[in-house]
Design a protein around this motif. Structure first.
Motif, mmCIF file in Angstrom:
data_model
loop_
_atom_site.group_PDB
_atom_site.id
_atom_site.type_symbol
_atom_site.label_atom_id
_atom_site.label_comp_id
_atom_site.label_asym_id
_atom_site.label_seq_id
_atom_site.Cartn_x
_atom_site.Cartn_y
_atom_site.Cartn_z
ATOM 1 N N LEU A 1 0.821 -1.213 0.000
ATOM 2 C CA LEU A 1 0.000 0.000 0.000
ATOM 3 C C LEU A 1 0.853 1.261 0.000
ATOM 4 O O LEU A 1 0.573 2.218 -0.736
ATOM 5 C CB LEU A 1 -0.931 0.003 1.217
ATOM 6 C CG LEU A 1 -2.038 -1.050 1.248
ATOM 7 C CD1 LEU A 1 -2.902 -0.879 2.495
ATOM 8 C CD2 LEU A 1 -2.907 -0.965 0.013
ATOM 9 N N TRP B 1 -0.493 4.663 -1.549
ATOM 10 C CA TRP B 1 -1.733 5.132 -0.928
ATOM 11 C C TRP B 1 -1.418 6.223 0.093
ATOM 12 O O TRP B 1 -0.387 6.184 0.765
ATOM 13 C CB TRP B 1 -2.443 3.978 -0.228
ATOM 14 C CG TRP B 1 -3.289 3.140 -1.126
ATOM 15 C CD1 TRP B 1 -3.088 2.902 -2.448
ATOM 16 C CD2 TRP B 1 -4.458 2.409 -0.748
ATOM 17 N NE1 TRP B 1 -4.060 2.065 -2.928
ATOM 18 C CE2 TRP B 1 -4.919 1.750 -1.914
ATOM 19 C CE3 TRP B 1 -5.155 2.236 0.440
ATOM 20 C CZ2 TRP B 1 -6.041 0.934 -1.898
ATOM 21 C CZ3 TRP B 1 -6.274 1.426 0.452
ATOM 22 C CH2 TRP B 1 -6.718 0.789 -0.716
ATOM 23 N N ALA C 1 -4.944 4.388 3.917
ATOM 24 C CA ALA C 1 -4.297 3.101 4.202
ATOM 25 C C ALA C 1 -4.338 2.737 5.683
ATOM 26 O O ALA C 1 -4.592 1.579 6.031
ATOM 27 C CB ALA C 1 -2.850 3.133 3.713
#
Length: 609
Positions: free
Chosen positions: A374, A380, A385
């Motif tokens: 992520l 992100w 996240a």
């Protein structure tokens, strides 16, 4: 249906039963029954549907999934980072826990199904263990096991039969729900919260068994490379999830009407006259689930070999289709482990006490790998996240904590097996790295060698391919050949096979060649970690080393190293001895690279690590 959902699909055989009748039983009242069913339902929604089906399955390595595929994907972006080694160790640990789960799943599934015999006829209880052992031996020893791992057998009968199984458990659940429609209220999350507020300790301990409802969730991700993301998602949401929910609700309704049914709520859902057909259907589904897990072990082993965590093993490619492999060593090792588990624990209820730690441990590690994906791969923003990761970590950490309470009751078994396998994987990886380092320190540059070698030895017709593990230096087999035989072939190819961090390699990127003149070439062949390392086939497909390769005029020279004690060992002595044993028992390079048996010459050397 047959491959991906066999494990999680057979969870109703034991999950609800062992939550109330296991080593930490709960009271059989409406609060706890509704609370556990609510907990199971929302675990399936959050762990399976949200975490795996919605989020993690997006993190594919060119279509492939699983802990090792995810680790390879991450490794492409973390090389040289100070925490990169830690991530690799976590990925290896997840793989070790998967092997532990591969031993427990066949034992738990098949024994839970066969125990239906003693439910319908208690006098036959003594036959349960012998029947289970006979089924396990048949499963592992049958010829169909050697005909491939997944797609062929699944498409013929396993998938259609699992459809029948899911339809059966759905109808049995609906029949029980019709007798008490109020049981549908158990799907509300308020019942799980109410149970924890009224009885926090027992609710927490019960999570250790309730997690059995989601065992096999990681298979959805691991099998993505075989079937694709969309088919797995559709199958889960349209067929499997509704069937599981209906059956758990049906079992809950039965327990409210008849608490005495707790010794087997799954089999006691059957109406009169359908008991033995249900037993046959459940046992067959359990065997399919076990076979799917064994097949998954083959696939993970192939990935681990290609990525350098396991010694070379004999791999039989039983079909040209991707994934059709059979690994004898893994097959027989799993069979022995499963039989021992059955004989030692004797009852599925005792086995489920050991079942869960490996699953929750692997799920927690997947969260850490997902966090890297992520933040480092998908970029992100933390505002999106962190809440998602916080939810996943909270759920999996709580489940793992609850399972740790089962260590005295058998939970030590998967931990012991997992740590033993982790030690083997890391020892092999470290030993190979030390071997490469030692060989590289004294390696003679190929450029220097070629300038003097072509005039100091007689040249003979044909092609000599010298296999080299490192992409630099002169392989020891070439040095020994010119030292003792005093000859060189007209064309000398130093060949290195590299396994990439991707499942497959494009044909245009397969070969890389450097021409040193005087008939000397350095060739690098790249394969994906899901591909068969067929060196002759790859050589016949390229023509960048002069004339095309003719296998009848090509000789392959292999180096075989014998380890001897070093003055300053690179590993602990016991690990060096373990690595030496693994090296001696590794499959020969000739078979692994598919080299023609009558065209291979092996030259040995001694090596210190």
């Amino acid at each position: 249906m047959g491959v991906v959902f066999g494990d999680i699909g057979t969870s109703p055989l034991y999950a609800l039963r062992d939550t109330f009748a296991g080593h930490h039983p709960l009271p059989l009242d409406r609060l706890h029954i509704y609370g556990i069913v609510s907990l199971m339902f929302w675990s399936m929604m959050l762990i399976v549907t949200l975490k795996y089906v919605t989020v993690i399955m997006r993190a594919d390595n060119k279509g492939s999934g699983g802990s090792l595929a995810l680790l390879a994907l991450i490794n492409q972006h973390t090389t040289g980072r100070r925490w990169g080694k830690g991530i690799i160790l976590l990925g290896v640990l997840a793989t070790a826990l998967f092997y532990s789960d591969s031993m427990l799943t066949p034992a738990v599934s098949i024994m839970s199904a066969v125990e239906g015999i003693s439910v319908y006829n208690p006098s036959l209880h003594g036959l349960v263990v012998p029947i289970v052992v006979a089924l396990v031996i048949t499963l592992f020893a049958t010829k169909s096991q050697t005909r491939g791992t997944r797609l062929s057998w699944a498409s013929r009968w396993a998938g259609p039969f699992m459809l029948l199984y899911f339809a059966t458990i759905s109808l049995l659940g609906l029949r029980s729900i019709a007798a008490d429609p109020q049981v549908i209220r158990a799907l509300s999350p308020q019942w799980a919260l109410a149970m924890f507020m009224a009885d926090p300790w027992h609710g927490f301990i019960a999570m250790g068994t309730a997690v059995l409802a989601v065992t096999g969730a990681e298979a959805l991700y691991a099998d993505m490379g075989q079937f694709g993301r969309s088919p797995i998602r559709v199958s889960w949401l349209v067929f499997v999830l509704p069937a599981l929910v209906l059956n758990y609700l049906g079992q809950a309704g039965l327990l409210l009407r008849d608490p005495q049914a707790i010794h087997s709520p799954f089999f006691l859902l059957a109406p009169q006259g359908f008991e033995w057909p249900l037993l046959v259907i459940a046992t067959t589904a359990a065997v399919i689930a076990a076979k799917a897990v064994i097949s998954g072990a083959f696939l993970v082993t192939q990935q681990a070999i290609q990525l350098g965590f396991i010694p070379r093993m004999t791999i039989r490619h039983t079909s040209t289709s991707l994934g059709q492999i059979y690994i004898p060593a893994i097959n027989w090792a799993l069979m022995i482990a499963v039989i021992l588990l059955v004989l030692v624990f004797e009852r599925s209820r005792n086995l489920t006490a050991a079942y869960g730690i490996a699953v929750t441990g692997a799920m927690l590690i997947d969260n850490i790998l997902l966090a890297v994906v992520l933040f480092k791969l998908w970029r992100w923003k933390p505002v999106f996240a962190l809440p998602l990761l916080g939810l996943f970590f909270a759920i999996d950490a709580t489940y793992l904590g609850a399972n740790l309470a089962k260590i005295p009751d058998g939970g030590w078994v998967p931990l012991l097996m997992g740590m033993a396998i982790f030690t083997l994987l890391t020892t092999w990886s470290r030993g190979r790295a030390l071997m490469r380092q030692n060989m590289a320190e004294g390696a003679l540059p190929l450029e220097v060698f070629t300038r003097s070698a072509h005039t100091s030895a007689a040249r003979v017709p044909g092609t000599a391919v010298f296999m080299a593990s490192a992409a630099a230096g002169v392989p020891s087999a070439l040095l020994h050949n010119i030292k003792h035989n005093k000859v060189l072939h007209e064309r000398v190819v130093v060949l290195t096979v590299q396994i990439s961090d991707v499942p497959t390699v494009e044909p245009a990127e397969r070969a890389q060649v450097k021409d040193f003149g005087q008939g000397f070439y350095r060739l690098i062949l790249r394969f994906g970690f899901m591909e068969e390392t067929d060196v002759p086939a790859a050589l016949c497909g390229i023509s960048v080393c002069g004339e095309p390769f003719d296998m009848m005029r090509t000789s392959f020279f292999l180096s075989r190293q014998t380890l001897i004690p070093a003055d300053v060992p690179g590993m602990a002595l016991w690990r060096e001895m373990l690595f030496a044993w693994m090296l001696r028992n590794a499959a020969d390079a000739m078979g692994f690279f598919r080299l023609p048996t009558n065209r291979v010459v092996e030259l040995g050397s001694q090596l210190k690590i």
